[in-house]
Scaffold this motif. Structure first.
Motif, PDB file in Angstrom:
ATOM      1  N   LEU A  17      -5.996   7.593  -1.180  1.00  0.00           N
ATOM      2  CA  LEU A  17      -4.387   7.943  -1.655  1.00  0.00           C
ATOM      3  C   LEU A  17      -3.705   8.742  -0.629  1.00  0.00           C
ATOM      4  CD1 LEU A  17      -2.250   7.780  -4.107  1.00  0.00           C
ATOM      5  CD2 LEU A  17      -3.455   9.789  -4.865  1.00  0.00           C
ATOM      6  N   ILE A  18      -4.334   9.615   0.067  1.00  0.00           N
ATOM      7  CA  ILE A  18      -4.037  10.561   1.088  1.00  0.00           C
ATOM      8  C   ILE A  18      -3.247   9.758   2.320  1.00  0.00           C
ATOM      9  CG2 ILE A  18      -4.395  12.317   2.804  1.00  0.00           C
ATOM     10  CD1 ILE A  18      -6.033  13.634   0.704  1.00  0.00           C
ATOM     11  N   PHE A  19      -4.118   8.670   2.492  1.00  0.00           N
ATOM     12  CA  PHE A  19      -3.840   7.783   3.916  1.00  0.00           C
ATOM     13  C   PHE A  19      -2.514   7.166   3.404  1.00  0.00           C
ATOM     14  CE2 PHE A  19      -4.136   4.391   6.787  1.00  0.00           C
ATOM     15  CZ  PHE A  19      -4.140   5.088   7.817  1.00  0.00           C
ATOM     16  N   THR A  20      -2.531   6.674   2.025  1.00  0.00           N
ATOM     17  CA  THR A  20      -1.359   5.894   1.614  1.00  0.00           C
ATOM     18  C   THR A  20       0.013   6.674   1.513  1.00  0.00           C
ATOM     19  OG1 THR A  20      -2.655   4.435   0.439  1.00  0.00           O
ATOM     20  CG2 THR A  20      -0.531   4.384  -0.112  1.00  0.00           C
ATOM     21  N   LEU A  53       0.728   0.989  -3.851  1.00  0.00           N
ATOM     22  CA  LEU A  53      -0.318   1.705  -4.729  1.00  0.00           C
ATOM     23  C   LEU A  53      -0.737   0.960  -5.916  1.00  0.00           C
ATOM     24  CD1 LEU A  53       0.812   5.456  -4.604  1.00  0.00           C
ATOM     25  CD2 LEU A  53      -1.238   4.517  -3.624  1.00  0.00           C
ATOM     26  N   ILE A  54       0.191   0.180  -6.577  1.00  0.00           N
ATOM     27  CA  ILE A  54       0.087  -0.535  -7.663  1.00  0.00           C
ATOM     28  C   ILE A  54      -0.812  -1.709  -7.325  1.00  0.00           C
ATOM     29  CG2 ILE A  54       0.978  -2.164  -9.323  1.00  0.00           C
ATOM     30  CD1 ILE A  54       1.412   0.755 -10.141  1.00  0.00           C
ATOM     31  N   ILE A 118       5.262   8.595  -9.044  1.00  0.00           N
ATOM     32  CA  ILE A 118       4.246   9.668  -9.661  1.00  0.00           C
ATOM     33  C   ILE A 118       3.453   8.886 -10.414  1.00  0.00           C
ATOM     34  CG2 ILE A 118       4.259  11.581 -11.179  1.00  0.00           C
ATOM     35  CD1 ILE A 118       7.104  12.663 -10.089  1.00  0.00           C
ATOM     36  N   ILE A 119       3.969   7.845 -11.451  1.00  0.00           N
ATOM     37  CA  ILE A 119       3.072   7.305 -12.111  1.00  0.00           C
ATOM     38  C   ILE A 119       2.144   6.141 -11.376  1.00  0.00           C
ATOM     39  CG2 ILE A 119       3.135   5.110 -13.825  1.00  0.00           C
ATOM     40  CD1 ILE A 119       5.568   6.500 -15.103  1.00  0.00           C
ATOM     41  N   SER A 120       2.623   5.699 -10.511  1.00  0.00           N
ATOM     42  CA  SER A 120       1.841   5.141  -9.317  1.00  0.00           C
ATOM     43  C   SER A 120       0.586   5.786  -8.953  1.00  0.00           C
ATOM     44  CB  SER A 120       2.414   4.076  -8.299  1.00  0.00           C
ATOM     45  OG  SER A 120       2.935   4.957  -7.570  1.00  0.00           O
ATOM     46  N   ILE A 121       0.677   6.993  -8.458  1.00  0.00           N
ATOM     47  CA  ILE A 121      -0.298   7.929  -8.206  1.00  0.00           C
ATOM     48  C   ILE A 121      -1.202   8.067  -8.965  1.00  0.00           C
ATOM     49  CG2 ILE A 121      -0.497  10.260  -7.184  1.00  0.00           C
ATOM     50  CD1 ILE A 121       1.981  10.207  -5.640  1.00  0.00           C
ATOM     51  N   ILE A 122      -0.556   8.387 -10.261  1.00  0.00           N
ATOM     52  CA  ILE A 122      -1.614   8.894 -11.513  1.00  0.00           C
ATOM     53  C   ILE A 122      -2.565   7.381 -11.761  1.00  0.00           C
ATOM     54  CG2 ILE A 122      -1.543   9.126 -13.686  1.00  0.00           C
ATOM     55  CD1 ILE A 122       0.845  11.114 -13.212  1.00  0.00           C
ATOM     56  N   TYR A 124      -3.365   4.827 -10.137  1.00  0.00           N
ATOM     57  CA  TYR A 124      -4.135   4.545  -8.732  1.00  0.00           C
ATOM     58  C   TYR A 124      -5.518   5.275  -9.009  1.00  0.00           C
ATOM     59  CZ  TYR A 124      -6.383   3.657  -4.443  1.00  0.00           C
ATOM     60  OH  TYR A 124      -7.235   3.232  -3.433  1.00  0.00           O
ATOM     61  N   TYR A 125      -5.143   6.706  -9.244  1.00  0.00           N
ATOM     62  CA  TYR A 125      -6.158   7.559  -9.211  1.00  0.00           C
ATOM     63  C   TYR A 125      -7.164   7.149 -10.396  1.00  0.00           C
ATOM     64  CZ  TYR A 125      -8.841  12.012  -9.615  1.00  0.00           C
ATOM     65  OH  TYR A 125     -10.093  12.767  -9.501  1.00  0.00           O
ATOM     66  N   ILE A 126      -6.567   6.886 -11.737  1.00  0.00           N
ATOM     67  CA  ILE A 126      -7.394   6.691 -12.751  1.00  0.00           C
ATOM     68  C   ILE A 126      -8.000   5.422 -12.528  1.00  0.00           C
ATOM     69  CG2 ILE A 126      -7.414   6.458 -15.091  1.00  0.00           C
ATOM     70  CD1 ILE A 126      -5.167   8.413 -15.045  1.00  0.00           C
ATOM     71  N   LEU A 127      -7.201   4.200 -12.600  1.00  0.00           N
ATOM     72  CA  LEU A 127      -7.891   3.092 -12.385  1.00  0.00           C
ATOM     73  C   LEU A 127      -8.479   2.416 -11.270  1.00  0.00           C
ATOM     74  CD1 LEU A 127      -5.098   0.802 -14.396  1.00  0.00           C
ATOM     75  CD2 LEU A 127      -7.478   1.620 -15.390  1.00  0.00           C
TER      76      LEU A 127
END
Length: 144
Positions: A17-20, A53-54, A118-122, A124-127
């Motif tokens: 995520l950080i790299f993205t 991210l998606i 913001i939703i795409s970050i969340i 990606y983190y969860i799924l």
């Protein structure tokens, strides 16, 4: 579920995520230098990162589920993937196109772009973490 595998999966997803987010950080530095840091919301870059991210979420969760020995309901998997495409990928693509093709874009689209980002970050983190856990369990020969 093994706590070590879950912890490692979260670290893997955070590093990805950080790299993205690297291009957004670079743009923020550029806009800061120009004295207009908030102008980043008027570009389509947030939508572009949301699309990535998606897409990464879809790949990570499908790869993890396909490698997993866990019995899964295909209807639930289909619902998750369909929802990611319809409510995440498609709107992000549409907003990116609208912002790039029009000069006078309504503020709603900029606001919606931020919400999708913001939703795409969340998501990606969860799924993504879930998919990574399945992948890590498969590599160890366990089942999640």
């Amino acid at each position: 579920m093994n706590e070590e595998i879950e912890s490692n999966a979260k670290l893997t997803i955070l590093s990805e995520l950080i790299f993205t987010l690297l291009p957004i950080v670079a743009l923020l530095i550029i806009f800061f230098q120009k004295g207009s840091i908030f102008n980043i919301i008027y570009t389509s870059d947030l939508s572009f990162v949301s699309i990535v991210l998606i897409g990464q979420t879809i790949v990570k969760i499908t790869a993890g589920l396909s490698k997993s020995n866990v019995k899964k309901r295909y209807q639930l998997v289909s619902l998750i993937i369909s929802s990611l495409i319809v409510f995440g990928l498609l709107p992000s693509i549409a907003i990116m196109v609208i912002i790039n093709l029009n000069n006078g874009v309504h503020y709603f689209f900029y606001f919606f772009q931020i919400i999708l980002f913001i939703i795409s970050i969340i998501i990606y983190y969860i799924l993504g973490t879930l998919g990574q856990i399945y992948l890590d369990n498969f590599e160890k020969g366990d089942s999640a």
